[in-house]
Design a protein around this motif. Structure first.
Motif, PDB file in Angstrom:
ATOM      1  N   THR A 172       5.784   9.281   4.054  1.00 14.35           N
ATOM      2  CA  THR A 172       5.058   9.176   2.820  1.00 14.35           C
ATOM      3  C   THR A 172       5.969   8.997   1.407  1.00 14.35           C
ATOM      4  O   THR A 172       5.736   9.505   0.558  1.00 14.35           O
ATOM      5  CB  THR A 172       4.541  10.724   2.848  1.00 14.35           C
ATOM      6  OG1 THR A 172       5.443  11.784   2.894  1.00 14.35           O
ATOM      7  CG2 THR A 172       3.431  10.937   3.536  1.00 14.35           C
ATOM      8  N   HIS A 173       7.033   8.158   2.034  1.00 18.56           N
ATOM      9  CA  HIS A 173       8.149   7.562   0.884  1.00 18.56           C
ATOM     10  C   HIS A 173       8.713   9.001   0.097  1.00 18.56           C
ATOM     11  O   HIS A 173       9.045   8.883  -0.979  1.00 18.56           O
ATOM     12  CB  HIS A 173       7.182   6.923  -0.216  1.00 18.56           C
ATOM     13  CG  HIS A 173       6.444   5.607   0.519  1.00 18.56           C
ATOM     14  ND1 HIS A 173       7.005   4.435   0.683  1.00 18.56           N
ATOM     15  CD2 HIS A 173       5.399   5.485   0.763  1.00 18.56           C
ATOM     16  CE1 HIS A 173       6.360   3.460   1.100  1.00 18.56           C
ATOM     17  NE2 HIS A 173       5.238   4.081   1.383  1.00 18.56           N
ATOM     18  N   ASP A 200       7.236  -4.019   5.519  1.00 18.82           N
ATOM     19  CA  ASP A 200       8.021  -4.559   4.260  1.00 18.82           C
ATOM     20  C   ASP A 200       9.123  -3.569   3.863  1.00 18.82           C
ATOM     21  O   ASP A 200      10.109  -4.237   3.295  1.00 18.82           O
ATOM     22  CB  ASP A 200       7.273  -5.150   3.177  1.00 18.82           C
ATOM     23  CG  ASP A 200       6.495  -6.188   3.370  1.00 18.82           C
ATOM     24  OD1 ASP A 200       6.919  -7.140   4.129  1.00 18.82           O
ATOM     25  OD2 ASP A 200       5.340  -6.521   2.928  1.00 18.82           O
ATOM     26  N   CYS A 201       8.893  -2.328   3.982  1.00 17.34           N
ATOM     27  CA  CYS A 201       9.941  -1.459   3.436  1.00 17.34           C
ATOM     28  C   CYS A 201      11.357  -1.455   4.291  1.00 17.34           C
ATOM     29  O   CYS A 201      11.370  -2.261   5.390  1.00 17.34           O
ATOM     30  CB  CYS A 201       9.392   0.013   3.519  1.00 17.34           C
ATOM     31  SG  CYS A 201       8.331   0.383   2.543  1.00 17.34           S
ATOM     32  N   GLY A 245      11.484   2.613   1.250  1.00 17.31           N
ATOM     33  CA  GLY A 245      10.804   1.596   0.402  1.00 17.31           C
ATOM     34  C   GLY A 245      11.278   1.987  -1.226  1.00 17.31           C
ATOM     35  O   GLY A 245      12.406   2.633  -1.104  1.00 17.31           O
ATOM     36  N   TRP A 246      10.548   1.348  -2.089  1.00 17.51           N
ATOM     37  CA  TRP A 246      11.258   1.430  -3.361  1.00 17.51           C
ATOM     38  C   TRP A 246      11.387   2.809  -3.842  1.00 17.51           C
ATOM     39  O   TRP A 246      12.178   3.125  -4.590  1.00 17.51           O
ATOM     40  CB  TRP A 246      10.340   0.407  -4.464  1.00 17.51           C
ATOM     41  CG  TRP A 246       9.189   1.064  -4.939  1.00 17.51           C
ATOM     42  CD1 TRP A 246       7.966   0.627  -4.655  1.00 17.51           C
ATOM     43  CD2 TRP A 246       8.924   2.026  -6.142  1.00 17.51           C
ATOM     44  NE1 TRP A 246       7.018   1.538  -5.368  1.00 17.51           N
ATOM     45  CE2 TRP A 246       7.629   2.127  -6.130  1.00 17.51           C
ATOM     46  CE3 TRP A 246      10.061   2.721  -6.760  1.00 17.51           C
ATOM     47  CZ2 TRP A 246       7.072   2.796  -7.224  1.00 17.51           C
ATOM     48  CZ3 TRP A 246       9.493   3.587  -7.614  1.00 17.51           C
ATOM     49  CH2 TRP A 246       8.042   3.839  -7.913  1.00 17.51           C
ATOM     50  N   SER A 288       6.527  -4.419 -10.994  1.00 21.43           N
ATOM     51  CA  SER A 288       5.957  -4.186 -12.470  1.00 21.43           C
ATOM     52  C   SER A 288       7.069  -3.657 -13.267  1.00 21.43           C
ATOM     53  O   SER A 288       8.258  -3.343 -12.713  1.00 21.43           O
ATOM     54  CB  SER A 288       4.726  -2.985 -12.367  1.00 21.43           C
ATOM     55  OG  SER A 288       5.403  -1.758 -12.070  1.00 21.43           O
ATOM     56  N   GLU A 289       7.039  -3.524 -14.620  1.00 25.91           N
ATOM     57  CA  GLU A 289       7.934  -2.940 -15.585  1.00 25.91           C
ATOM     58  C   GLU A 289       8.132  -1.458 -15.149  1.00 25.91           C
ATOM     59  O   GLU A 289       9.344  -1.007 -15.475  1.00 25.91           O
ATOM     60  CB  GLU A 289       7.388  -3.170 -16.893  1.00 25.91           C
ATOM     61  CG  GLU A 289       8.175  -2.540 -18.000  1.00 25.91           C
ATOM     62  CD  GLU A 289       9.448  -3.227 -18.051  1.00 25.91           C
ATOM     63  OE1 GLU A 289      10.552  -2.242 -18.474  1.00 25.91           O
ATOM     64  OE2 GLU A 289       9.728  -4.181 -18.072  1.00 25.91           O
ATOM     65  N   GLU A 290       7.137  -0.930 -14.725  1.00 29.58           N
ATOM     66  CA  GLU A 290       7.246   0.644 -14.382  1.00 29.58           C
ATOM     67  C   GLU A 290       8.122   0.901 -13.275  1.00 29.58           C
ATOM     68  O   GLU A 290       9.086   1.869 -13.457  1.00 29.58           O
ATOM     69  CB  GLU A 290       5.831   1.282 -14.216  1.00 29.58           C
ATOM     70  CG  GLU A 290       5.842   2.637 -13.744  1.00 29.58           C
ATOM     71  CD  GLU A 290       4.343   3.247 -13.536  1.00 29.58           C
ATOM     72  OE1 GLU A 290       4.428   4.279 -13.255  1.00 29.58           O
ATOM     73  OE2 GLU A 290       3.801   2.554 -13.476  1.00 29.58           O
ATOM     74  N   VAL A 291       8.296   0.042 -12.344  1.00 24.76           N
ATOM     75  CA  VAL A 291       8.775   0.143 -11.228  1.00 24.76           C
ATOM     76  C   VAL A 291      10.387  -0.234 -11.567  1.00 24.76           C
ATOM     77  O   VAL A 291      11.392   0.318 -11.291  1.00 24.76           O
ATOM     78  CB  VAL A 291       8.466  -0.687  -9.841  1.00 24.76           C
ATOM     79  CG1 VAL A 291       9.481  -0.744  -8.848  1.00 24.76           C
ATOM     80  CG2 VAL A 291       7.227   0.032  -9.649  1.00 24.76           C
ATOM     81  N   ALA A 292      10.476  -1.479 -12.195  1.00 32.81           N
ATOM     82  CA  ALA A 292      11.790  -1.877 -12.558  1.00 32.81           C
ATOM     83  C   ALA A 292      12.583  -1.072 -13.375  1.00 32.81           C
ATOM     84  O   ALA A 292      13.897  -1.074 -13.251  1.00 32.81           O
ATOM     85  CB  ALA A 292      11.554  -3.385 -13.193  1.00 32.81           C
ATOM     86  N   GLU A 293      11.764  -0.282 -14.466  1.00 35.66           N
ATOM     87  CA  GLU A 293      12.642   0.516 -15.262  1.00 35.66           C
ATOM     88  C   GLU A 293      13.445   1.616 -14.477  1.00 35.66           C
ATOM     89  O   GLU A 293      14.403   2.148 -14.945  1.00 35.66           O
ATOM     90  CB  GLU A 293      11.563   1.142 -15.977  1.00 35.66           C
ATOM     91  CG  GLU A 293      12.300   2.377 -17.374  1.00 35.66           C
ATOM     92  CD  GLU A 293      13.015   1.656 -18.040  1.00 35.66           C
ATOM     93  OE1 GLU A 293      13.999   2.166 -18.716  1.00 35.66           O
ATOM     94  OE2 GLU A 293      12.848   0.467 -18.375  1.00 35.66           O
ATOM     95  N   GLN A 294      12.805   2.061 -13.243  1.00 40.43           N
ATOM     96  CA  GLN A 294      13.527   3.101 -12.511  1.00 40.43           C
ATOM     97  C   GLN A 294      14.755   2.739 -11.959  1.00 40.43           C
ATOM     98  O   GLN A 294      15.651   3.415 -11.461  1.00 40.43           O
ATOM     99  CB  GLN A 294      12.712   3.739 -11.582  1.00 40.43           C
ATOM    100  CG  GLN A 294      11.267   4.262 -12.026  1.00 40.43           C
ATOM    101  CD  GLN A 294      10.379   5.083 -11.125  1.00 40.43           C
ATOM    102  OE1 GLN A 294      10.743   6.019 -10.393  1.00 40.43           O
ATOM    103  NE2 GLN A 294       9.206   4.692 -11.083  1.00 40.43           N
ATOM    104  N   PHE A 295      15.116   1.345 -11.754  1.00 37.93           N
ATOM    105  CA  PHE A 295      16.360   0.749 -11.135  1.00 37.93           C
ATOM    106  C   PHE A 295      17.190   0.356 -12.182  1.00 37.93           C
ATOM    107  O   PHE A 295      18.348  -0.224 -11.814  1.00 37.93           O
ATOM    108  CB  PHE A 295      15.769  -0.567 -10.302  1.00 37.93           C
ATOM    109  CG  PHE A 295      15.064   0.011  -9.074  1.00 37.93           C
ATOM    110  CD1 PHE A 295      16.032   0.338  -8.019  1.00 37.93           C
ATOM    111  CD2 PHE A 295      13.823   0.096  -8.977  1.00 37.93           C
ATOM    112  CE1 PHE A 295      15.536   0.578  -6.666  1.00 37.93           C
ATOM    113  CE2 PHE A 295      13.349   0.743  -7.717  1.00 37.93           C
ATOM    114  CZ  PHE A 295      14.368   0.590  -6.526  1.00 37.93           C
TER     115      PHE A 295
END
Length: 283
Positions: free
Chosen positions: A93-94, A137-138, A157-158, A200-207
């Motif tokens: 469950t990530h 994909d993960c 995963g991410w 998305s920007e939301e995911v990118a921000e966390q990296f």
């Protein structure tokens, strides 16, 4: 054997194709060289499932015929030198939750329903028990401690990557097996590559903090980014103390090989599951 597409020419021997009958699978020579484990990463070949699951689907929960899935596990067991009764899996469950596998877990999630959920990492020092985690994909992360004879297998995963699943597994193995990061051998397995993984920007921000700048690249549309999960996980393992010479990093993308590897993104969710297997040999 299937003409495997690789994203680049770097260290093409870091992951290799193998074949037994019709069944093709992938292995990491670096893990084989430890001499203490059996392992593989599945492909879509050599099983008995049909349609969108063809042929080596290892998911019991995506609508495939359950007898076909059971036969697929039996065939993988033949390659590993074991059977489904000695395999262990969980519902992923990530999370970064890790379960210590004992003999009592044998068959969990494979030959009988899982008694635990929300587990994305498995670890053990029991020989003959095959750890199993699922992918489309993960990122699969393999860990072998050849000194203390212990193993870990993690799904990242991410969400797992940004939460440091790889570092969580290393710390877990330190705590439970007295593992030392500099003695571990690790592999980052087949998964979606940076060219195929738009976020998305939301995911990118966390990296943007805690990772190398180049894990994010400009996307193909405004507000979108390409995320390099391979580089992100590699940076996590390096920071936690695994030497680069003890690490194998894939150049095989699931999305680039949709006829050979299940890819959630390439199939728009119409697919089965691949699986990573890792088992300590009997001493």
């Amino acid at each position: 054997m299937y003409p495997l597409s690789r994203t680049d020419s770097r260290d093409t021997d870091s992951i290799q194709q193998r074949q037994k009958g019709e069944l093709e699978y992938l292995v990491f020579p670096k893990l084989e060289e430890t001499g203490v484990v059996e392992h593989l990463f599945t492909t879509r070949t050599g099983g008995v499932s049909n349609g969108i699951y063809s042929t080596m689907n290892l998911s019991f929960s995506r609508g495939d015929d359950l007898e076909c899935v059971r036969e697929n596990y039996r065939r993988i067991g033949e390659v590993l030198g074991t059977d489904p009764e000695h395999m262990v899996a969980s519902k992923q469950t990530h999370t970064t939750n890790i379960h210590l596998v004992t003999k009592a877990d044998a068959g969990n999630g494979i030959t009988r329903p899982s008694v635990y959920d929300d587990i994305d990492g498995l670890a053990t020092d029991i020989p003959g028990i095959a750890l199993v985690t699922f992918y489309a994909d993960c990122v699969p992360l393999y860990f072998v401690d050849p000194v203390h004879r212990a193993i870990g297998l993690a799904h990242s995963g991410w969400r797992g990557t940004v939460a440091g699943m790889g570092a969580c597994m290393v710390r877990y193995m330190q705590e439970h097996f007295n593992s030392r990061p500099e003695e571990l051998v690790a592999a980052i397995g087949p998964s979606i590559c940076v060219d195929c993984y738009e976020v998305s920007e939301e995911v990118a921000e966390q990296f943007r903090e805690g990772f190398p700048e180049d894990v994010l690249q400009p996307g193909k549309a405004p507000g979108k980014y390409q995320l390099d999960l391979w580089k992100a996980n590699q940076s996590i393992l390096l920071r936690v103390g695994i030497p680069p010479e003890h690490m194998a990093v894939t150049n095989v993308c699931t999305c680039h090989n949709p006829e050979y590897l299940f890819s959630h993104r390439a199939s728009h969710g119409q697919r089965g599951n691949l699986a990573a297997f890792l088992m300590l040999k009997e001493s």
